[in-house]
Design a protein around this motif. Sequence first.
Motif, PDB file in Angstrom:
ATOM      1  N   GLY A 100       7.533   4.203   6.430  1.00  0.00           N
ATOM      2  CA  GLY A 100       6.990   5.399   5.811  1.00  0.00           C
ATOM      3  C   GLY A 100       6.672   5.147   4.351  1.00  0.00           C
ATOM      4  N   PRO A 101       6.097   6.140   3.688  1.00  0.00           N
ATOM      5  CA  PRO A 101       5.697   5.952   2.292  1.00  0.00           C
ATOM      6  C   PRO A 101       6.893   5.927   1.338  1.00  0.00           C
ATOM      7  N   THR A 102       6.762   5.094   0.317  1.00  0.00           N
ATOM      8  CA  THR A 102       7.833   5.032  -0.695  1.00  0.00           C
ATOM      9  C   THR A 102       7.905   6.325  -1.498  1.00  0.00           C
ATOM     10  N   ASP A 122       0.827  -1.218   0.000  1.00  0.00           N
ATOM     11  CA  ASP A 122       0.000   0.000   0.000  1.00  0.00           C
ATOM     12  C   ASP A 122       0.858   1.263   0.000  1.00  0.00           C
ATOM     13  N   GLY A 123       1.941   1.224  -0.778  1.00  0.00           N
ATOM     14  CA  GLY A 123       2.794   2.402  -0.889  1.00  0.00           C
ATOM     15  C   GLY A 123       3.691   2.656   0.300  1.00  0.00           C
ATOM     16  N   GLN A 124       3.801   1.683   1.199  1.00  0.00           N
ATOM     17  CA  GLN A 124       4.637   1.829   2.399  1.00  0.00           C
ATOM     18  C   GLN A 124       5.828   0.870   2.333  1.00  0.00           C
ATOM     19  N   MET A 125       6.939   1.294   2.912  1.00  0.00           N
ATOM     20  CA  MET A 125       8.115   0.436   3.065  1.00  0.00           C
ATOM     21  C   MET A 125       8.049  -0.206   4.448  1.00  0.00           C
ATOM     22  N   ILE A 126       8.062  -1.528   4.484  1.00  0.00           N
ATOM     23  CA  ILE A 126       7.956  -2.264   5.740  1.00  0.00           C
ATOM     24  C   ILE A 126       9.192  -3.142   5.897  1.00  0.00           C
ATOM     25  N   ILE A 127       9.902  -2.981   7.005  1.00  0.00           N
ATOM     26  CA  ILE A 127      11.108  -3.769   7.267  1.00  0.00           C
ATOM     27  C   ILE A 127      11.010  -4.394   8.650  1.00  0.00           C
ATOM     28  N   HIS A 128      11.162  -5.720   8.672  1.00  0.00           N
ATOM     29  CA  HIS A 128      11.045  -6.501   9.904  1.00  0.00           C
ATOM     30  C   HIS A 128       9.772  -6.145  10.663  1.00  0.00           C
ATOM     31  N   GLY A 129       8.685  -6.006   9.899  1.00  0.00           N
ATOM     32  CA  GLY A 129       7.374  -5.744  10.483  1.00  0.00           C
ATOM     33  C   GLY A 129       7.101  -4.304  10.850  1.00  0.00           C
ATOM     34  N   GLN A 130       8.098  -3.430  10.696  1.00  0.00           N
ATOM     35  CA  GLN A 130       7.938  -2.024  11.077  1.00  0.00           C
ATOM     36  C   GLN A 130       7.637  -1.177   9.837  1.00  0.00           C
ATOM     37  N   VAL A 131       6.547  -0.424   9.881  1.00  0.00           N
ATOM     38  CA  VAL A 131       6.208   0.480   8.779  1.00  0.00           C
ATOM     39  C   VAL A 131       7.082   1.725   8.904  1.00  0.00           C
ATOM     40  N   ASN A 133      12.816  -0.153  -8.152  1.00  0.00           N
ATOM     41  CA  ASN A 133      13.747   0.703  -7.422  1.00  0.00           C
ATOM     42  C   ASN A 133      13.476   0.688  -5.928  1.00  0.00           C
ATOM     43  N   MET A 134      12.235   0.481  -5.543  1.00  0.00           N
ATOM     44  CA  MET A 134      11.929   0.377  -4.114  1.00  0.00           C
ATOM     45  C   MET A 134      12.566  -0.887  -3.523  1.00  0.00           C
ATOM     46  N   THR A 135      12.577  -1.988  -4.311  1.00  0.00           N
ATOM     47  CA  THR A 135      13.241  -3.194  -3.806  1.00  0.00           C
ATOM     48  C   THR A 135      14.750  -2.987  -3.746  1.00  0.00           C
ATOM     49  N   ASN A 136      15.305  -2.239  -4.699  1.00  0.00           N
ATOM     50  CA  ASN A 136      16.731  -1.925  -4.620  1.00  0.00           C
ATOM     51  C   ASN A 136      17.045  -1.152  -3.343  1.00  0.00           C
ATOM     52  N   LEU A 137      16.205  -0.191  -3.009  1.00  0.00           N
ATOM     53  CA  LEU A 137      16.394   0.574  -1.776  1.00  0.00           C
ATOM     54  C   LEU A 137      16.185  -0.303  -0.543  1.00  0.00           C
ATOM     55  N   ALA A 138      15.262  -1.253  -0.636  1.00  0.00           N
ATOM     56  CA  ALA A 138      15.048  -2.165   0.494  1.00  0.00           C
ATOM     57  C   ALA A 138      16.304  -2.981   0.774  1.00  0.00           C
TER      58      ALA A 138
END
Length: 427
Positions: free
Chosen positions: A243-245, A232-241, A255-260
Amino acid sequence: MKRRIAILGFGTTGKACYQALKDRYQVYIYDENAEISENLRLTQDRYGEVDYCIKSPGIHPDQEIIRQLEDRKIPIYSDLEVFQKLLDKKIYTIAVTGTNGKTTTSLAIHHILKEAGKRVFLAGNIGRGVFDLMGLLQDGDYLVLECSSFQLKYIQDFHPNIAIITNISQDHLDWHHTVEDYQASKKKITKNQNPEDLCLVNRDDPVSYQTPSLARRESVSSCQEADAYLKDGQMIIHGQVLGPTSNFQLVGDHNMTNLAFALLAAEEVGLPIQDAFRYGASFKAVDHRLQFVAKIDGVAYYNDSKGTNPDSTDVALASFPGHITLIAGGYDKGSSFLPLLEKHKGKISQLIVMGQTKDRWIQEAQEVGLESIHPVSSMEEAVKKAKDLTKEGVVLLSPACASWGAYRNYEERGRDFMDQVKKLEEE
């Protein structure tokens, strides 16, 4: 007595190796296209004196000299392998490979760590040879390496603390000959990892995701739950939201996966994940990778010259809703464009083709039913044709082919495209 080594190829990699090693070793050089003094030239009568060779990526494995050296059982390594063997500093190595995305991921990691105040260096397949860093690195430094399949094929003990595989599809079959050899070379990046290391893979790409490693494994995804994923347009890492991409300056889920990948690597070296996310927001797009050039008469022009294979161009086309004038073609690496054209035929309004693969593009585009196909002989002609044909949407240079033959590299090709677009602006 000094050990004797041979440097195969005297371009960027070879010259960096030579400058770093010439005072420590007896160095011989092989390069058919460079002027080399007789006392440095690797000749057949000197093969027996060589302890091992450092092969530059530009030397094709089918060349006769490679066969002769292998027949004599003389070890052949990449610069990555030898650099790590000889380096006497304790550094932290983050190695990135993949068919697509490795440059963006490498640059993003470098940017985030630099913004965090770390001493971090960037080298490898990204334009700076690792041996350029030999006298610069200090204990505790971080080194980000973009690793090509050409380099990884010739490693033996190379050991990164973090190994990242963005994806593995089909590329460079002119060099590897088989998909299996290409994939195996990429996967060697994890070969020497241990349980104290980290291996980051792409959950959306089966080949990357299934790469074996003794290291801890974490994954990224653009469409399903993973250690880092988008929802839903959010970056989630280890269950923590986090912020928006939309905070980032890049476009497209790829590119969002590259940043992840970059955020997970930054977290692994000790950065608080929210800080890493904040530093990532100031990372800008890579030149020649979906780079906005200009808007002329309502039509946007994008430079994706780094799209050197069909999978990369697939990602570029997926970033736009439609009405695309695609400029494609270049050096023939043996790839088929049929799946790409079939998938995106509804988006491609006009296809402009050039280079060695021009006839294949025309044939395969006709097979999928594309009607507006235009062969050209130069970038200038391609851009002018694109302006004449395109009344809405975007003009996208994403060749799905290497630049060799017409240009020295994809950067030169991208600059030519941008120069031609700038000329249109001035008319």
